[in-house]
Design an enzyme around this catalytic site. Structure first.
Site, short mmCIF file in Angstrom:
data_model
loop_
_atom_site.label_atom_id
_atom_site.label_comp_id
_atom_site.label_asym_id
_atom_site.label_seq_id
_atom_site.Cartn_x
_atom_site.Cartn_y
_atom_site.Cartn_z
N ASN A 13 0.86 -1.19 0.00
CA ASN A 13 0.00 0.00 0.00
C ASN A 13 0.90 1.24 0.00
O ASN A 13 1.69 1.44 0.93
CB ASN A 13 -0.89 -0.04 1.25
CG ASN A 13 -1.84 1.14 1.31
OD1 ASN A 13 -1.44 2.28 1.05
ND2 ASN A 13 -3.08 0.90 1.65
N HIS A 16 0.94 6.26 1.77
CA HIS A 16 1.67 7.23 2.59
C HIS A 16 2.83 7.90 1.86
O HIS A 16 3.39 8.87 2.36
CB HIS A 16 2.09 6.59 3.91
CG HIS A 16 0.90 6.25 4.75
ND1 HIS A 16 -0.11 7.16 4.99
CD2 HIS A 16 0.50 5.10 5.33
CE1 HIS A 16 -1.06 6.59 5.70
NE2 HIS A 16 -0.72 5.34 5.92
N ARG A 24 2.82 18.93 1.83
CA ARG A 24 3.39 20.20 1.37
C ARG A 24 2.88 20.61 -0.01
O ARG A 24 3.36 21.57 -0.59
CB ARG A 24 4.92 20.06 1.30
CG ARG A 24 5.60 20.03 2.64
CD ARG A 24 5.60 21.44 3.26
NE ARG A 24 6.25 21.43 4.54
CZ ARG A 24 7.54 21.69 4.75
NH1 ARG A 24 8.32 21.97 3.73
NH2 ARG A 24 8.03 21.66 5.94
N HIS A 49 -5.73 3.57 -1.60
CA HIS A 49 -7.07 3.90 -1.09
C HIS A 49 -7.40 5.31 -1.54
O HIS A 49 -6.77 6.27 -1.11
CB HIS A 49 -7.03 3.80 0.45
CG HIS A 49 -8.37 3.99 1.10
ND1 HIS A 49 -8.55 3.83 2.45
CD2 HIS A 49 -9.58 4.32 0.60
CE1 HIS A 49 -9.83 4.06 2.76
NE2 HIS A 49 -10.47 4.36 1.64
N ARG A 51 -9.42 7.95 -0.89
CA ARG A 51 -10.35 8.36 0.17
C ARG A 51 -11.21 9.52 -0.27
O ARG A 51 -10.80 10.32 -1.11
CB ARG A 51 -9.56 8.76 1.43
CG ARG A 51 -8.87 7.62 2.12
CD ARG A 51 -8.28 8.08 3.43
NE ARG A 51 -9.29 8.17 4.45
CZ ARG A 51 -9.49 7.25 5.39
NH1 ARG A 51 -8.71 6.20 5.47
NH2 ARG A 51 -10.45 7.39 6.27
N ARG A 55 -6.98 12.74 1.02
CA ARG A 55 -5.86 13.19 1.87
C ARG A 55 -4.51 12.67 1.37
O ARG A 55 -3.49 13.21 1.71
CB ARG A 55 -6.09 12.78 3.31
CG ARG A 55 -6.03 11.29 3.54
CD ARG A 55 -6.11 10.95 5.01
NE ARG A 55 -7.44 11.13 5.55
CZ ARG A 55 -7.86 10.52 6.67
NH1 ARG A 55 -7.02 9.78 7.36
NH2 ARG A 55 -9.08 10.68 7.10
N GLU A 76 -8.70 0.25 -2.86
CA GLU A 76 -9.55 0.23 -1.67
C GLU A 76 -10.55 1.38 -1.79
O GLU A 76 -10.15 2.49 -2.15
CB GLU A 76 -8.72 0.44 -0.41
CG GLU A 76 -7.80 -0.69 -0.09
CD GLU A 76 -6.94 -0.37 1.12
OE1 GLU A 76 -7.07 0.72 1.71
OE2 GLU A 76 -6.11 -1.22 1.47
N THR A 107 -8.15 3.44 8.44
CA THR A 107 -9.34 2.59 8.51
C THR A 107 -9.39 1.93 9.88
O THR A 107 -8.49 1.19 10.25
CB THR A 107 -9.28 1.51 7.40
OG1 THR A 107 -8.84 2.13 6.21
CG2 THR A 107 -10.64 0.88 7.19
N GLU A 157 -10.68 -9.71 3.12
CA GLU A 157 -9.40 -9.33 3.74
C GLU A 157 -9.67 -9.21 5.23
O GLU A 157 -10.50 -8.39 5.66
CB GLU A 157 -8.88 -8.01 3.16
CG GLU A 157 -7.55 -7.61 3.81
CD GLU A 157 -6.90 -6.40 3.14
OE1 GLU A 157 -6.99 -6.25 1.91
OE2 GLU A 157 -6.28 -5.62 3.88
N HIS A 197 -3.49 -4.71 7.77
CA HIS A 197 -3.63 -3.56 8.68
C HIS A 197 -2.73 -3.72 9.90
O HIS A 197 -2.82 -4.69 10.63
CB HIS A 197 -5.06 -3.31 9.14
CG HIS A 197 -5.29 -1.83 9.35
ND1 HIS A 197 -4.88 -1.19 10.48
CD2 HIS A 197 -5.79 -0.89 8.53
CE1 HIS A 197 -5.17 0.10 10.36
NE2 HIS A 197 -5.71 0.31 9.18
N GLY A 219 1.14 -1.36 4.36
CA GLY A 219 1.49 -0.01 3.94
C GLY A 219 2.42 0.70 4.89
O GLY A 219 3.62 0.79 4.67
N1 PXP Z 1 -5.75 -3.25 4.21
C1 PXP Z 1 -6.73 -2.32 4.23
C2 PXP Z 1 -8.09 -2.74 3.81
C3 PXP Z 1 -6.48 -1.00 4.64
O1 PXP Z 1 -7.48 -0.11 4.67
C4 PXP Z 1 -5.16 -0.64 4.98
C5 PXP Z 1 -4.85 0.78 5.34
O2 PXP Z 1 -5.12 1.61 4.26
C6 PXP Z 1 -4.17 -1.63 4.91
C7 PXP Z 1 -4.49 -2.93 4.55
C8 PXP Z 1 -2.74 -1.32 5.23
O3 PXP Z 1 -2.63 -1.00 6.58
P1 PXP Z 1 -1.23 -0.48 7.13
O4 PXP Z 1 -0.96 0.83 6.47
O5 PXP Z 1 -1.47 -0.38 8.60
O6 PXP Z 1 -0.21 -1.52 6.78
#
Ligand code: PXP
Length: 247
Positions: A13, A16, A24, A49, A51, A55, A76, A107, A157, A197, A219
């Site tokens: 993911n 970030h 910035r 994702h 969103r 963001r 996502e 999330t 998931e 996650h 991520g």
């Molecule tokens: N899976 C899903 C469905 C998520 O929403 C996220 C966060 O966007 C992740 C995995 C990845 O989570 P993390 O950034 O904590 O590794």
């Protein structure tokens, strides 16, 4: 229990990378560079994702990622009509339905499939017709898995956040057992089982050795590590840790 398959997939993911750019409103760091680095490091797919509040990832990123991607895109998204139309238009390989709250840092929990069953069932049908592989992000809760089955989602998931955030070993063990049970139950019912996650270099091992786990989406932990060792290396190290559990 299922035999231990040799392979476990890693979806990286890259949200970030875009978070840092949006902080910035610069042109860098570019999520496209992250795609190249992640794939070179052994990522099996790229997850983003889009969103509601934009963001981090923007529509333009998704378009460009799709153009350069060598693996597969997992989008996502919240289950809204606007997002469904968007997915039908751009047709990623995978879509993962997630809950979304504006104020949350990330999330926070799995989707409550039971309370939104008819809407989610219809969404699964629509995206299946567009040839998109749908997954639903849910807590390791057998009742939610049963609802996902009724919605005819091919994949779930499992939310690993409660396991990752557990403050004591005892609590972590309890959360791990819930995930193991949920994975076995879903796999026996014919679902593809992914997880994600809060996973990082210290806690991924116990999840990667669950035989039913097909793919882990990671991520924050990888992007944080990348600051010090580069993204390609960070992805490679994560993939090696996961694969080591399958030997
Ligand atoms: N899976 C899903 C469905 C998520 O929403 C996220 C966060 O966007 C992740 C995995 C990845 O989570 P993390 O950034 O904590 O590794």
């Amino acid at each position: 229990m299922t035999d231990l398959p040799e392979r476990i997939l890693l979806g990286v993911n890259i949200d970030h990378v875009a978070t840092l750019r949006q902080a910035r409103h610069t042109r860098y760091p570019d999520p496209i560079e992250a795609v190249y680095a992640a794939e070179n490091g052994g990522a099996d797919g790229i997850t983003v994702h889009l969103r509601e509040d934009r963001r981090h990832i923007q529509e333009r990123d998704v378009t460009l990622i799709q153009e350069v991607l060598l693996t597969k895109l997992n989008l996502e998204m919240a289950v809204t009509d606007a997002k469904l139309l968007y997915a039908e238009k751009i047709r990623p390989t995978h879509c993962c339905f997630v809950p979304e709250k504006r104020q949350e840092l990330t999330t926070e929990g799995g989707l409550d499939v039971i309370s939104e069953e008819s809407k989610i069932k219809e969404a699964c049908k629509r995206l299946a017709e567009a040839d998109i592989d749908v997954s639903i992000f849910i807590d390791p809760d057998l009742k939610q898995i049963e609802a996902a089955i009724r919605c005819q989602a091919p994949t779930i998931e499992i939310h690993t956040g409660s396991y990752a955030d557990a403050k004591t070993k005892h609590q972590r063990d309890i959360e791990l057992q819930r995930i193991i049970k949920a994975a076995e139950f879903a796999h026996q019912a014919g679902l593809v089982v992914n997880g994600g996650h809060g996973l990082n270099y210290q806690n991924v091992q116990a999840i990667a050795c669950i035989p039913e786990m097909n793919e882990l989406n990671i991520g924050h932990g990888i992007i944080a590590r990348a600051i010090f060792m580069g993204l390609e290396n960070a992805v490679r190290e994560m993939k090696q840790l996961m694969m080591a559990e399958r030997l």
